[in-house]
Design a protein around this motif. Structure first.
Motif, PDB file in Angstrom:
ATOM      1  N   SER A 280       3.791  -7.048   9.854  1.00 35.61           N
ATOM      2  CA  SER A 280       3.227  -5.798   8.558  1.00 35.61           C
ATOM      3  C   SER A 280       4.412  -5.696   9.149  1.00 35.61           C
ATOM      4  O   SER A 280       4.551  -5.213  10.527  1.00 35.61           O
ATOM      5  CB  SER A 280       1.819  -6.010   8.945  1.00 35.61           C
ATOM      6  OG  SER A 280       1.736  -5.413   9.873  1.00 35.61           O
TER       7      SER A 280
ATOM      8  N   GLU B 217       1.814  -6.075   3.905  1.00 38.97           N
ATOM      9  CA  GLU B 217       1.257  -7.015   5.108  1.00 38.97           C
ATOM     10  C   GLU B 217       1.580  -8.088   4.302  1.00 38.97           C
ATOM     11  O   GLU B 217       1.627  -7.786   3.147  1.00 38.97           O
ATOM     12  CB  GLU B 217      -0.326  -7.006   5.534  1.00 38.97           C
ATOM     13  CG  GLU B 217      -0.468  -7.300   6.277  1.00 38.97           C
ATOM     14  CD  GLU B 217      -1.583  -7.672   6.867  1.00 38.97           C
ATOM     15  OE1 GLU B 217      -1.820  -6.847   8.716  1.00 38.97           O
ATOM     16  OE2 GLU B 217      -2.970  -7.719   6.021  1.00 38.97           O
TER      17      GLU B 217
ATOM     18  N   ARG C  40       4.754  -1.016   8.287  1.00 37.25           N
ATOM     19  CA  ARG C  40       5.092   0.505   8.167  1.00 37.25           C
ATOM     20  C   ARG C  40       5.772   1.902   8.276  1.00 37.25           C
ATOM     21  O   ARG C  40       5.792   2.235   9.046  1.00 37.25           O
ATOM     22  CB  ARG C  40       2.709   1.239   8.523  1.00 37.25           C
ATOM     23  CG  ARG C  40       2.613   2.025   8.464  1.00 37.25           C
ATOM     24  CD  ARG C  40       1.082   2.743   9.034  1.00 37.25           C
ATOM     25  NE  ARG C  40       0.384   3.322   8.688  1.00 37.25           N
ATOM     26  CZ  ARG C  40       0.700   4.730   9.350  1.00 37.25           C
ATOM     27  NH1 ARG C  40       1.601   4.654  10.187  1.00 37.25           N
ATOM     28  NH2 ARG C  40      -0.146   5.966   8.705  1.00 37.25           N
TER      29      ARG C  40
ATOM     30  N   TYR D 226       5.534   5.883   7.532  1.00 37.55           N
ATOM     31  CA  TYR D 226       5.114   7.085   7.443  1.00 37.55           C
ATOM     32  C   TYR D 226       6.032   8.266   7.991  1.00 37.55           C
ATOM     33  O   TYR D 226       6.997   8.288   8.762  1.00 37.55           O
ATOM     34  CB  TYR D 226       4.207   7.394   8.502  1.00 37.55           C
ATOM     35  CG  TYR D 226       3.426   8.952   8.638  1.00 37.55           C
ATOM     36  CD1 TYR D 226       2.012   9.170   7.271  1.00 37.55           C
ATOM     37  CD2 TYR D 226       3.631   9.982   9.374  1.00 37.55           C
ATOM     38  CE1 TYR D 226       1.262  10.238   7.546  1.00 37.55           C
ATOM     39  CE2 TYR D 226       2.872  11.055   9.387  1.00 37.55           C
ATOM     40  CZ  TYR D 226       1.764  10.906   8.178  1.00 37.55           C
ATOM     41  OH  TYR D 226       0.970  12.420   7.600  1.00 37.55           O
TER      42      TYR D 226
ATOM     43  N   THR E 193       3.102   7.448   2.835  1.00 38.78           N
ATOM     44  CA  THR E 193       3.041   6.094   3.626  1.00 38.78           C
ATOM     45  C   THR E 193       2.585   5.213   3.212  1.00 38.78           C
ATOM     46  O   THR E 193       2.087   4.861   1.600  1.00 38.78           O
ATOM     47  CB  THR E 193       1.250   6.154   4.409  1.00 38.78           C
ATOM     48  OG1 THR E 193       0.765   7.156   5.093  1.00 38.78           O
ATOM     49  CG2 THR E 193       1.116   5.353   5.609  1.00 38.78           C
TER      50      THR E 193
ATOM     51  N   TYR F 266       4.719   1.396  17.838  1.00 44.29           N
ATOM     52  CA  TYR F 266       4.378   2.122  16.615  1.00 44.29           C
ATOM     53  C   TYR F 266       5.359   3.168  17.394  1.00 44.29           C
ATOM     54  O   TYR F 266       5.480   3.899  18.592  1.00 44.29           O
ATOM     55  CB  TYR F 266       3.052   3.357  16.677  1.00 44.29           C
ATOM     56  CG  TYR F 266       3.453   4.733  16.072  1.00 44.29           C
ATOM     57  CD1 TYR F 266       2.850   4.469  14.050  1.00 44.29           C
ATOM     58  CD2 TYR F 266       2.949   5.568  16.291  1.00 44.29           C
ATOM     59  CE1 TYR F 266       2.441   5.928  14.609  1.00 44.29           C
ATOM     60  CE2 TYR F 266       3.684   6.775  16.169  1.00 44.29           C
ATOM     61  CZ  TYR F 266       3.150   6.605  14.593  1.00 44.29           C
ATOM     62  OH  TYR F 266       3.145   8.279  14.019  1.00 44.29           O
TER      63      TYR F 266
ATOM     64  N   TYR G   6       1.258  -1.494  -0.419  1.00 43.32           N
ATOM     65  CA  TYR G   6      -0.230  -0.134   0.010  1.00 43.32           C
ATOM     66  C   TYR G   6       0.842   1.018   0.425  1.00 43.32           C
ATOM     67  O   TYR G   6       1.914   0.616   0.412  1.00 43.32           O
ATOM     68  CB  TYR G   6      -0.821  -0.338   1.310  1.00 43.32           C
ATOM     69  CG  TYR G   6      -1.607   1.340   1.647  1.00 43.32           C
ATOM     70  CD1 TYR G   6      -2.697   1.797   1.061  1.00 43.32           C
ATOM     71  CD2 TYR G   6      -1.140   2.185   2.573  1.00 43.32           C
ATOM     72  CE1 TYR G   6      -3.297   2.394   0.766  1.00 43.32           C
ATOM     73  CE2 TYR G   6      -1.733   3.334   2.662  1.00 43.32           C
ATOM     74  CZ  TYR G   6      -2.948   3.293   2.293  1.00 43.32           C
ATOM     75  OH  TYR G   6      -3.397   4.955   2.007  1.00 43.32           O
ATOM     76  N   TYR G   7       0.563   2.280  -0.786  1.00 45.40           N
ATOM     77  CA  TYR G   7       1.409   3.584  -0.693  1.00 45.40           C
ATOM     78  C   TYR G   7       0.378   4.522  -0.861  1.00 45.40           C
ATOM     79  O   TYR G   7      -0.964   4.187  -2.063  1.00 45.40           O
ATOM     80  CB  TYR G   7       2.264   3.637  -2.010  1.00 45.40           C
ATOM     81  CG  TYR G   7       3.104   4.980  -2.311  1.00 45.40           C
ATOM     82  CD1 TYR G   7       3.479   5.109  -1.249  1.00 45.40           C
ATOM     83  CD2 TYR G   7       1.766   6.038  -2.913  1.00 45.40           C
ATOM     84  CE1 TYR G   7       4.148   7.180  -1.337  1.00 45.40           C
ATOM     85  CE2 TYR G   7       2.365   7.233  -2.735  1.00 45.40           C
ATOM     86  CZ  TYR G   7       3.983   7.887  -2.898  1.00 45.40           C
ATOM     87  OH  TYR G   7       3.806   8.977  -2.165  1.00 45.40           O
TER      88      TYR G   7
ATOM     89  N   SER H 271       3.067   0.902   3.180  1.00 44.98           N
ATOM     90  CA  SER H 271       3.193  -0.384   4.503  1.00 44.98           C
ATOM     91  C   SER H 271       2.779  -1.878   3.195  1.00 44.98           C
ATOM     92  O   SER H 271       2.974  -1.682   2.055  1.00 44.98           O
ATOM     93  CB  SER H 271       1.678  -0.122   5.157  1.00 44.98           C
ATOM     94  OG  SER H 271       0.567  -0.603   4.497  1.00 44.98           O
TER      95      SER H 271
END
Length: 445
Positions: A356, A342, A358, A360, A338, A425, A324-325, A340
């Motif tokens: 996963s 998974e 991620r 940012y 962003t 995080y 994902y972007y 990520s």
């Protein structure tokens, strides 16, 4: 009183909508055509819960310097009800209870300890409860190539109330290999502003030092304490959003999607209880707590645009790669990226794990200033580090259990799946957090 009446009207409208859905469900379940495949075969019930904790040294409540310690426990129930072969009603109700060292310092003098921005006050302002109730009605056409939906929602906490409504349209083409969608939502929110306790005596230009609040307190440092403060006149916040989606099956093992979202906000976008300290004003203290020079001041409008894409690669029957972007922009000066990934790994017919990651990063808002960096001559200013420049990493691990035959039962509910997740995080500021979530899906026998 008028705000309370308005809230009850909104809640009554939502309850009426949900009651209509239940009645419609009973009617249509008795007349459904047995030969048509239903969108949802039977009622499903999801129980979700989470435990969240965070910490840091840049609390916005105390001007970008102070404890950010917070814990939150959330419980949610989601009920999906088939009203007919083509119609589904989803009811979502949730409660979130948190205890916050940061928000406790809205009034740092209401506890038993000496006031200090790095110490939580033990007073009433340290905890709150957020509640939410929403309903979504979805209709699918006979060929299942078109879907319409509408939603209503209300949520409330001590100083904030929100009413929302919206709808969505989805169309499938190319033998269901291509999907396009559009959704729109409106949220009408109302603040009940709560201001830092030391500023309240200065409202409307009053000489606050003559107020009884200061009569039994000793000011040190700059004893001629004279903050910049006026109550906000507009106590509403309206948000309007439109989202566009496109999904395409690119091959036997590859699927991609694109999304574009627009959000416009108007009204009170500042948070009333977040302090700001000026570089050109001498510091004033009571005990170890620095008194506010002003509260956060932000523009009364904001426009946001976000565009992103997903690419899912089914490597084999045991491993999937989900990527994902997203790029984000707003007219306050923030740009963010962003990314990520998974990787669900199927260990058996019933168990799957999914690690996963991620990443940012964002630029700072034009109006962000760290502790004692803003000037009293600035028009807009905030020391909320959510609007600062930073980058962050999040690592996660999840495990799921699935039993399509629902062998385990609780009353009339068959257990279909269990999902457990953990995320850690960390920002490159002092902020860090972790969250544990659990989800249980049941189907009605």
């Amino acid at each position: 009183m008028q705000q309370q009446v308005q809230r009850f009207r909104f809640l009554g409208l939502l309850v009426a909508f949900l009651m209509w859905g239940f009645g419609h469900a009973q009617q249509n379940m008795n007349t459904a055509n047995s030969y048509k495949k239903r969108v949802l075969e039977t009622t499903e019930v999801d129980f979700l819960s989470s435990y969240y904790s965070q910490d840091g040294d840049n609390a916005a409540v105390t001007g970008g310097r102070g404890t950010e310690e917070l814990t939150d426990v959330t419980g949610t129930i989601i009920i999906s009800i088939p009203l007919s072969d083509d119609d589904v009603l989803i009811i979502d109700a949730g409660v979130s209870a948190y205890t916050s060292a940061s928000s406790s310092n809205v009034d740092p003098f209401d506890g038993n300890e000496r006031a200090d921005s790095f110490v939580a006050s033990s007073g009433a302002s340290r905890s709150d409860v957020w509640t939410n109730l929403s309903g979504t009605y979805t209709h699918s056409t006979d060929d299942r190539n078109t879907m319409y939906s509408g939603n209503l929602s209300v949520s409330s906490e001590y100083d904030y109330f929100s009413f929302g409504f919206g709808g969505a349209f989805t169309k499938l083409f190319n033998e269901k290999n291509t999907e396009v969608s559009i959704n729109a939502n409106i949220f009408l929110d109302t603040w009940t502003p709560i201001y830092p306790t030391e500023l309240r005596p200065f409202a409307s230009g009053a000489n606050g030092l003559d107020n009884g609040f200061f009569s039994n307190k000793t000011i040190t440092g700059n004893t001629d304490y004279s903050p910049t403060f006026e109550n906000f006149e507009d106590e509403t916040r309206n948000s309007y959003s439109v989202g566009l989606g496109f999904s395409q099956i690119l091959g036997k093992n590859l699927q991609g999607s694109l999304a574009l979202d627009f959000v416009k906000q108007d009204g009170l976008l500042s948070t009333p209880f977040q302090r700001v300290y000026f570089a050109d004003v001498a510091d004033s203290f009571i005990q170890e707590f620095q008194l506010a020079d002003a509260i956060e001041q932000l523009p009364d409008s904001r426009f946001k645009v976000a565009g992103g894409g997903r690419l899912n690669w089914y490597i084999n029957e045991s491993v999937v790669l989900r990527s994902y972007y997203r790029y984000y922009y707003d007219d306050w000066g923030i740009n963010s990226h962003t990314a990520s990934v998974e990787v669900p790994i199927k260990l058996s017919d019933k168990f799957t794990v999914y690690p996963s990651y991620r990443y940012y990063q964002q630029t700072a808002a034009d109006y962000f200033f760290g502790y004692e960096e803003a000037l009293s001559t600035n028009t807009f200013y905030t020391s909320d580090y959510d609007l600062s420049k930073y980058s962050a990493n999040q690592f996660g691990m999840g495990v799921s259990y699935t039993d399509i035959f629902t062998k385990m039962h609780i009353w009339k509910l068959g257990l279909k799946s269990i999902d457990l997740k953990f995320y850690k995080y960390d920002r490159d500021t002092s902020f860090s957090s972790s969250i544990v979530t659990a989800g249980f899906k049941f189907v009605m026998d």
